[in-house]
Each structure stands twice: as C-alpha cells, then as structure tokens.
Design a protein around this motif. Sequence first.
Motif, PDB file in Angstrom:
ATOM      1  N   GLU A   1       0.830  -1.205   0.000  1.00 19.70           N
ATOM      2  CA  GLU A   1       0.000   0.000   0.000  1.00 19.70           C
ATOM      3  C   GLU A   1       0.869   1.260   0.000  1.00 19.70           C
ATOM      4  OE1 GLU A   1      -0.388  -2.671   1.815  1.00 19.70           O
ATOM      5  OE2 GLU A   1      -2.459  -2.996   2.488  1.00 19.70           O
TER       6      GLU A   1
ATOM      7  N   ILE B   1      -2.335  -6.886  -7.088  1.00 22.40           N
ATOM      8  CA  ILE B   1      -3.480  -6.911  -8.006  1.00 22.40           C
ATOM      9  C   ILE B   1      -4.756  -6.530  -7.262  1.00 22.40           C
ATOM     10  CG2 ILE B   1      -4.943  -8.420  -9.406  1.00 22.40           C
ATOM     11  CD1 ILE B   1      -2.371  -7.766 -10.805  1.00 22.40           C
ATOM     12  N   GLN B   2      -4.925  -7.064  -6.050  1.00 20.49           N
ATOM     13  CA  GLN B   2      -6.117  -6.749  -5.249  1.00 20.49           C
ATOM     14  C   GLN B   2      -6.182  -5.259  -4.899  1.00 20.49           C
ATOM     15  OE1 GLN B   2      -5.778  -9.350  -1.885  1.00 20.49           O
ATOM     16  NE2 GLN B   2      -6.197 -11.225  -3.073  1.00 20.49           N
TER      17      GLN B   2
ATOM     18  N   ASN C   1      -5.260  -2.962  -6.808  1.00 16.45           N
ATOM     19  CA  ASN C   1      -5.401  -2.235  -8.074  1.00 16.45           C
ATOM     20  C   ASN C   1      -4.098  -1.554  -8.494  1.00 16.45           C
ATOM     21  OD1 ASN C   1      -7.016  -1.679 -10.265  1.00 16.45           O
ATOM     22  ND2 ASN C   1      -7.775   0.275  -9.442  1.00 16.45           N
TER      23      ASN C   1
ATOM     24  N   ALA D   1      -3.643  -0.501 -12.294  1.00  8.70           N
ATOM     25  CA  ALA D   1      -4.260   0.758 -12.718  1.00  8.70           C
ATOM     26  C   ALA D   1      -3.320   1.938 -12.455  1.00  8.70           C
ATOM     27  CB  ALA D   1      -5.587   0.972 -11.993  1.00  8.70           C
ATOM     28  N   HIS D   2      -2.638   1.917 -11.310  1.00  8.73           N
ATOM     29  CA  HIS D   2      -1.678   2.985 -11.002  1.00  8.73           C
ATOM     30  C   HIS D   2      -0.533   2.987 -12.018  1.00  8.73           C
ATOM     31  CE1 HIS D   2      -3.774   2.593  -7.136  1.00  8.73           C
ATOM     32  NE2 HIS D   2      -3.324   3.806  -6.839  1.00  8.73           N
TER      33      HIS D   2
ATOM     34  N   LYS E   1      -1.698   4.120 -15.554  1.00 17.29           N
ATOM     35  CA  LYS E   1      -1.904   5.572 -15.601  1.00 17.29           C
ATOM     36  C   LYS E   1      -0.581   6.299 -15.793  1.00 17.29           C
ATOM     37  CE  LYS E   1      -3.945   9.393 -12.972  1.00 17.29           C
ATOM     38  NZ  LYS E   1      -4.632   9.780 -11.706  1.00 17.29           N
TER      39      LYS E   1
ATOM     40  N   GLY F   1      -5.245 -10.194 -14.064  1.00 20.10           N
ATOM     41  CA  GLY F   1      -5.393  -8.895 -13.419  1.00 20.10           C
ATOM     42  C   GLY F   1      -5.216  -7.721 -14.368  1.00 20.10           C
TER      43      GLY F   1
ATOM     44  N   GLU G   1      -6.339  -5.775 -18.025  1.00 23.89           N
ATOM     45  CA  GLU G   1      -7.360  -5.695 -19.070  1.00 23.89           C
ATOM     46  C   GLU G   1      -6.769  -6.096 -20.429  1.00 23.89           C
ATOM     47  OE1 GLU G   1     -10.536  -5.063 -18.804  1.00 23.89           O
ATOM     48  OE2 GLU G   1     -10.433  -4.751 -16.617  1.00 23.89           O
TER      49      GLU G   1
END
Length: 495
Positions: free
Chosen positions: A378, A424-425, A427, A430-431, A434, A466, A468
Amino acid sequence: MEDSEGFSRAPLGQGSAGEGAGDKSSSSSSRVKYLQVDSVQRWMEDLRHMTEVECMCVLQAKHIGAEEEGGQQGELIMSSALGAGGDNVVTRNNLQSLLRRALVVSTDLGKMFHRLETGRWQRVHSTAVRANCHVRSLVHEYSAARNTPPEMQKYEKTLLEKCMELTNITERCLHTDDEFFLKSMREAIHEILTNVSDSFSNMIDMALANEIQVLIKQIESSDSVYTISSAISNLLSLTQDGPQLCSIIANVDGILCLADILTEESSVEVARAEAAAVVAQITSPHHTSTQHLASFLESMHDIVFLLASAALANITFFDSMACEILLQLNAVHILLQACHDRQRVDTPYSKDQVVTILANLSVLEQTAPEVLQEKGVERLLVLLGETPSSASPSEGAACERVQQKAAVTLARLSRDPEVARTAIQLNAPAHLIKLCRTPAERNNSDSVLVACLAALRRLAAGCPDGIEPADHQQLIKPRLVDSFLLCSNMEESFV
C-alpha cells in the motif's frame, strides 16, 4: 667622506680607491651604481640555474607569513596562547595548510612529469629544486607542530632522500647534449619521480589522519557543546574535499565516534544533525560501514532522519551484506512506520531515501514477507503517486526518483506470488498503467516509464487475469522497447 668609504669597501674596480678618487667621485659613483645594478640583475638571472640547493632549503624553511608580529613560526606551528576552542582552530588551520601545501607539491610533481616527457631539462631541474624546497619546508614545519608518528617518520626520511636524489640527477642533465645519456636519464628520473609521488602521497595521508585523529579525540573527550560541534563541523568541511578524506575519516574510527553521538540521548540536536551529515558524506559511497548500521537506524527517530536514511541508502548500494544486516535489524518495520509520520517523512527527498533502501532490500527473497506484514505494498502505491508541490526542478527530479524506485521495488517484490496477488487486489496495475499512458503523471520521465512497464509485466506474469485485454495488447504483449515508444509518443500530435 661617505663616498670615499663606500668606494674603498666596494668589491668592484680593483684600483678605484687611489689618490685621485676625490677628483673622479662623480664618474666613479655613476659607474659603481651601474655595476651594482648590473650585478644584481645578472645574479637574479643566474640564480635560477646556479642555486645551492641546501641554501635554498634553509631559506624556504623560514616561513614568511602575512602576520609576523607575534612570532617567527610557520603555518603549521602550534600557537601556545589559545583561548576556548583554540585547539579546534589550530587543527582546522593545520588541515587547511596541509591541503594547500600538498596541492603545491603535487602540482610541481605533475609539471615535472610533463616537462620530462618533452625534454625541457632546464625546467625539469628548476621544478625539482622548487619541489624539494617545498617538501623540506613542509616536513620541517609539521615536525615542529606535531609529534610525528614513527611510520610517518619513515616516509619522511625516504621522501627527503628521493627529493635530493631527484634534484641531483636532474642537474646532471643540464651539462650534456648526449641524447643516449639523456634518454637513459629520463627513464631513471621517471622512476625516481614516481617514487617521490608515492612517498609524498603516503606521508600526506598519514599527516591528515594524524590531524583528523586530533579532532576525533576532541569529540570523544570534551564536555563542551561548542568544542564538539566545532570539531564535527570541521570534519564535515573535510568530507567536501573528496573520497580520499572520507576514507581517512572512516579509517581512524570517525564513523564509530559519530555513531556514538547519534545514539547518545544526551547529545544536542545540532551535534547529532551535523554528525549524521558527516556520516552521509563518508558513506557516499566511499567506505564500508555495515558495522554501524544499528546506530544509524536508532538515530532515525528525530530531525536527523533524512541524513541517517541517506547514509543507509548509500551503504546498501555498495555493501552486499548491508541489506541482510538491515533486515536483521528490523529496518523494513522502522522505515515503513516512519512513512506514516509526516514530521519525519514529509518531502520527496526523505521519501527518495526510504524507497531507495526498500528497493535495495527487495533484492532479497526474505524481504517480501516483511513488506506484506507491514502493509508495504500500500505504501509503494502511495509513493507511485508522488507529485511535486512546487515548480522547483530539484523537487520534480526527486519525485521522479521516488516513482521510479517505487515501481522497481514493486517489480522485485512481485516475484513472490503473494505480493503479486496483493498488488493486483490493491489495483496496482491501474496505477502503473496511468503512469505509462499519461506522461504528465510521471513528469515526462522515461526512467519512470521503463520502471512502470517492467513492474506491470512482472505482475502480469504472476497474475495474467489482473490486466485488461487492451492494456495487455499494448503494454504487455509487444517488446518492451515497442511499448516504451508507444507510451513515450502519446503526447505527440500528427496532423
């Protein structure tokens, strides 16, 4: 009366003081004046080539300082009338003088190497004489200022003998045009000159170590806050002069002394901050310091966090055992807990040091469980979003380093399947995506882009579901260089 006495004592003009001296006083006076000027000029011209070496050494040893009122001692001679903190002043002055004088001699020796190669024998000899004088003066003054250690005395004796040998052998080359002789002499002089350079370097290193030990003893034995702070400041100024002095400080137990200051609760904050600054300089990255890692970690609870973490970061780069020792000292817990304290980790610069240590620790397999336990994934995702709070170029560069190293750390840790699943959980893809697709988010940094692509591919290898399909097609499936070119050109517009 004065004129006749002056002429009778003049060594010039064997018959100038006869009966008719009074009648010729005007012409004799002008002639003597002319001869005197002419003799001085000729003496100054010949002095460069015909100087007695020993005489020059004696003259050179008589230091001519800018202020001669209080005594006749040289730069390195200790003053006996010192007030509070005077020892620090003397030690600092001795160190500065040593460095200045060493630079002069080193410059002369460098010139000699060049002039020897070009066969400029007159200049080679004159430079040898000058270097000999400087070395003898330095040795004489330092011996008067300090009790010279026995090992240093051995180098002094060898150095002085070699300097005299160098002066004598270069003088022999002035009186011949025999090319074969000069060629053989060039090789001999080069060997002697190399020996002189090595002996001089060793002697100066020992002298500097001797002076630095004086500063360290002042830190260890003094109860005065001013004396301790001043001595540490002197050490800090020395670290700015390059890796050689940093190594000398470390070799004379300077790090051990400073580590004690970092961990003593009675130490004032200013002294601890300066001590941490010295340690950070010493370990950047010139000397192994793994035996003091515990002291650095213990000091990371106050205002010296940035400097202590910088020292740790430096050490983890060049010592293979440092990371293992840090893990044993619970470094992951300490660093990640510090990230929650905005009084300690509140700038991109301090975050840069923390994530650097984590990136180097993540090379070890046993780091992953500890990072998971401390919820380090995190924290890495938070660091991936680091942005500058101002338009400062240095702050922007620090943010780029934080993002890059956070991505590198995540990629290394994701070799562990549990870390990859946790990322993956949370996310993490996505970071990373981006940052890859939006150049402004990474301050247009190519290094951040490469690190994010590598981290994304490592996550996809562990958990392919995980990512797309579209992202997988553009950022995972192609070659890394193709994905890099695709993302780096996203700002360009083709009309």
